[in-house]
Design an enzyme around this catalytic site. Structure first.
Site, mmCIF file in Angstrom:
data_model
loop_
_atom_site.group_PDB
_atom_site.id
_atom_site.type_symbol
_atom_site.label_atom_id
_atom_site.label_comp_id
_atom_site.label_asym_id
_atom_site.label_seq_id
_atom_site.Cartn_x
_atom_site.Cartn_y
_atom_site.Cartn_z
ATOM 1 N N LYS A 37 0.817 -1.217 0.000
ATOM 2 C CA LYS A 37 0.000 0.000 0.000
ATOM 3 C C LYS A 37 0.851 1.267 0.000
ATOM 4 C CE LYS A 37 -0.684 0.218 5.018
ATOM 5 N NZ LYS A 37 0.050 1.473 5.229
ATOM 6 N N THR A 38 1.993 1.264 0.703
ATOM 7 C CA THR A 38 2.816 2.479 0.743
ATOM 8 C C THR A 38 3.350 2.805 -0.648
ATOM 9 O OG1 THR A 38 3.440 2.007 3.034
ATOM 10 C CG2 THR A 38 4.780 3.603 1.839
ATOM 11 N N ASP A 226 -3.355 7.551 4.519
ATOM 12 C CA ASP A 226 -2.908 6.181 4.751
ATOM 13 C C ASP A 226 -3.541 5.662 6.047
ATOM 14 O OD1 ASP A 226 -1.540 3.832 4.366
ATOM 15 O OD2 ASP A 226 0.360 4.577 5.156
ATOM 16 N N GLU A 227 -3.651 4.348 6.164
ATOM 17 C CA GLU A 227 -4.215 3.705 7.370
ATOM 18 C C GLU A 227 -5.586 4.299 7.716
ATOM 19 O OE1 GLU A 227 -2.856 1.145 8.411
ATOM 20 O OE2 GLU A 227 -0.682 1.243 8.242
ATOM 21 N N GLN A 257 -7.794 -4.894 9.277
ATOM 22 C CA GLN A 257 -6.724 -4.586 10.234
ATOM 23 C C GLN A 257 -7.089 -3.405 11.132
ATOM 24 O OE1 GLN A 257 -2.521 -5.170 8.771
ATOM 25 N NE2 GLN A 257 -3.521 -5.039 6.776
ATOM 26 N N ARG A 619 1.716 -11.138 10.262
ATOM 27 C CA ARG A 619 3.072 -10.625 10.473
ATOM 28 C C ARG A 619 4.105 -11.659 10.012
ATOM 29 N NH1 ARG A 619 1.815 -6.244 9.709
ATOM 30 N NH2 ARG A 619 -0.144 -7.277 9.266
#
Length: 686
Positions: A37-38, A226-227, A257, A619
């Protein structure tokens, strides 16, 4: 531009490219775990610039300073340094600081308002409780601050706190509502704001001053967030207020998330984005570049049990690996022994580097037995989320002196160091001066000077005020650099000798002075980065703003950056955004994960716990181990544990979990001490 459009496109998969090149307008990018995503956010910024947007008219918002700095660095690499024009990339709180610095007086605050940290918040709360004659046995300062923070995150002002109380709230909540009003009054009188106020006051500013909202919104033509799943109600309103005109709003996140409801985050923002922004484009990123197909298969089975979510299924691009396994232990000591033994074995045999291994748990209380076992075996480890650099007494002292260099009317900073090192100012003298200053409606410094001139201070205190006045000097006239100015002040007050007198151990004396020296060095670095664009006082103010936001972020998120090349221990909340080759998730039991409070709160709370478990599972890059106990010590007695419902869901056996019958649920993991594969390797998706 250093990177052509065609070469940018070659680095993206089809969904990423679709997100980057989506038409200008509302855009929701549903970015599953490990889907890049970044890269999408940064490349869309570059695409907007390629299409003619000025970089400085692009705003990108993220939710930690660490992420903002990384994003700014990557954007700079992609855009090149052809000109000084660059996008504005920061946290929502940093953005609001800049807005308030421009318009603080409209909201009744000085331009040089101070941003206080958690310690100062609790000091203010303690004073409020004392004034209201509320015993700390009834309501502690930390609890008052926590409740005020919840109200502020929900955009509840002091006037509305009583109305917001639940029908079954106990008396302590009514007292907290009264304390909230007094707390806000004391901060405003001191010309200070706390971390939550940065958003609350800007929200008020935009609501009450439409011209200001339009002025701030006009700074940007495009906004990226973002997020987005972590936004609170007040954060979403501020973003919407800035994007309302041009509607070029790209939000990136993953509802699967969203794990910060306890901090005010509302998953509904990302779930209902298309309704809030009609005509929105929705793009799903589902190709996972992090984990093996076996891990992704388990994660997909788990999160599919959440009913209210955007439909998406992660697809692993990594090569196949070992299937996740379940380890069942007799009790928490046996669990720690088995997990640490396996960690030690894999590190010793070179299967994993120490810093690529992590033990994840639901609560910080679970770390004790693992720390004991690691110490017994002599395995170096790092506990992420422990006290940070900024919690240290000497660091808080130096920050207070910095604040006084630019504003002697900063009452909270003055109260902390007015007698550090001792200069004849007794606690009783300071307390009387603070009460008198509050009654008169002016600053503590002004009260001390006035009392000195009127002969109302004891002789020792008179000398102390004069000495402090001389040491601080005039903040606007110094020609020295900000770092040199701070060092000179600390030399004048002989702060190093003070630390030597306070601590007997020479090693501790040296360690504490090193913390001071590190802070001075950080100020020098900040000043060089500013390239002398500001005078000394403004440089210090900017440095303090940046530092206090970092401090408060660390206190709220507790996601300290791993430093050593050693094994990590951390909570699931702290692990978000990180990745490791090998992950051990421990305590997969009903009451721990999902937590007993969430079970009591119902399906919505359990859904968030499931998302938290999903975050932990995703993770892992190569190997995942899940452990649970048959029994666990509670209230001094060994009590039976029930396997977590999430274990059933991870294995595709959700229908076999029987909440009412522990004896049936206990059948899942198999005999104690044995490992069980979550599913046979041949059934893993390709």
């Amino acid at each position: 531009m250093t990177l052509s459009q065609s070469s940018r496109r070659s680095q993206l998969n089809q969904s990423q490219s679709q997100a980057v090149h989506a038409p200008i307008g509302p855009l929701l990018v549903l970015a599953g775990a490990g889907t890049g995503k970044t890269r999408v956010v940064i490349t869309r910024i570059a695409h907007l610039v390629h299409k003619g947007a000025r970089p400085s008219r692009i705003l990108a918002v993220t939710f930690t300073n660490k992420a903002a700095k990384e994003m700014l660095s990557r954007a700079g690499s992609l855009l090149g340094k052809k000109s000084g024009d660059k996008p504005e990339i920061s946290t929502i709180h940093s953005l609001c600081v800049r807005v308030l610095r421009r318009h603080a007086r409209k909201m009744g605050y000085p331009e040089r308002f101070a941003i206080i940290d958690r310690g100062e918040q609790e000091s203010a709360a303690r004073k409020v409780l004392r004034e209201l004659k509320i015993a700390e046995t009834t309501l502690q300062p930390a609890e008052l601050i926590n409740r005020i923070s919840r109200w502020k995150s929900a955009a509840v002002r002091p006037d509305g706190a009583f109305a917001a109380l639940a029908a079954d709230a106990d008396d302590s909540w009514s007292l907290a509502a009264a304390g909230y009003r007094r707390y806000q009054q004391s901060l405003k009188l001191a010309g200070a704001v706390d971390f939550d106020d940065l958003l609350l006051v800007v929200d008020d500013l935009f609501f009450t001053h439409e011209a200001v909202r339009r002025e701030e919104a006009a700074r940007f033509d495009h906004i990226l967030v973002d997020e987005y799943q972590d936004t609170s109600g007040i954060q979403e309103r501020i973003v919407a207020a800035l994007a309302r005109g041009h509607k070029s709003l790209c939000v990136v996140g993953d509802d699967d998330q969203s794990i910060y409801a306890w901090r005010g985050a509302q998953v509904s923002h990302i779930l209902e984005f298309a309704n809030r922004w009609p005509g929105a484009t929705i793009v799903r990123l589902e190709e996972n570049y992090r984990s093996t197909p076996e891990i992704i298969h388990a994660a997909n089975q788990l999160i599919a049990c959440n009913v209210r979510r955007h439909a998406k299924t992660l697809i692993a691009s990594a090569r196949s690996g070992p299937p996740p396994v379940i380890v069942q232990a007799q009790d928490e000591n046996d669990e720690a022994s088995r997990v640490v033994s396996e960690v030690e074995s894999r590190i010793r045999e070179g299967e994993v580097l120490p810093n690529e291994a992590v033990i994840l748990m639901r609560t910080g209380d679970q770390t004790r037995v693992f720390e004991q076992e690691l110490r017994r075996r002599g395995i170096p480890y790092e506990l992420i989320g422990s006290h940070s650099f900024f919690d240290r007494r000497e660091v808080k002292d130096v920050m207070a002196f910095l604040r006084l260099l630019v504003d002697r009317d900063d009452g909270m900073a003055l109260a902390r160091v007015v007698n550090v090192p001792p200069r004849g100012m007794s606690a009783q003298t300071i307390l009387k001066a603070r009460d008198a200053a509050t009654a008169a409606g002016h600053s503590l410094w002004r009260e001390l000077v006035t009392s000195r001139d009127a002969g109302r201070l004891p002789p020792a205190a008179v000398n102390g005020v004069a000495l402090l006045e001389q040491m601080l000097g005039e903040p606007g006239t110094a020609t020295a650099s900000a770092g040199d100015r701070l060092r000179t002040l600390l030399e004048r007050i002989d702060y190093r000798s003070y630390l030597q007198q306070e601590y007997d151990d020479p090693q501790e004396q040296e360690a504490r002075w090193n913390s001071v020296d590190e802070l001075i060095g950080a100020l020098h670095v900040h000043e060089r980065e500013q390239q002398q664009r500001h005078d000394c006082a403004q440089t210090i103010r900017d440095f303090l703003d940046e530092l206090v936001l970092d401090v408060t972020e660390a206190e709220r998120f507790r996601d300290n950056v791993p430093r050593g090349k050693v094994l990590r221990l951390m909570t699931l909340h702290a692990a978000k955004g990180l990745e490791f080759d090998c992950v051990w998730m421990v305590g997969l039991e009903e009451g721990l994960l999902p937590h007993h409070r969430s079970i009591a709160d119902g399906l919505q709370a359990i859904a968030e716990e499931r998302r938290l478990c999903y975050v932990g599972v995703t993770r892992a890059k190569k190997r995942l181990t899940l452990s649970l106990c048959l029994t666990r010590m509670k209230w001094g007695k060994s009590r039976p544990c029930r396997p977590s419902r999430f274990l059933y869901e991870l294995t595709g056996q959700a229908d076999k979990f029987c909440e009412a019958a522990p004896s049936q649920a206990a059948a899942l993991p198999g005999p104690a001490g044995r490992k069980q594969k979550i599913y046979k390797k041949k059934t893993a998706p390709k």
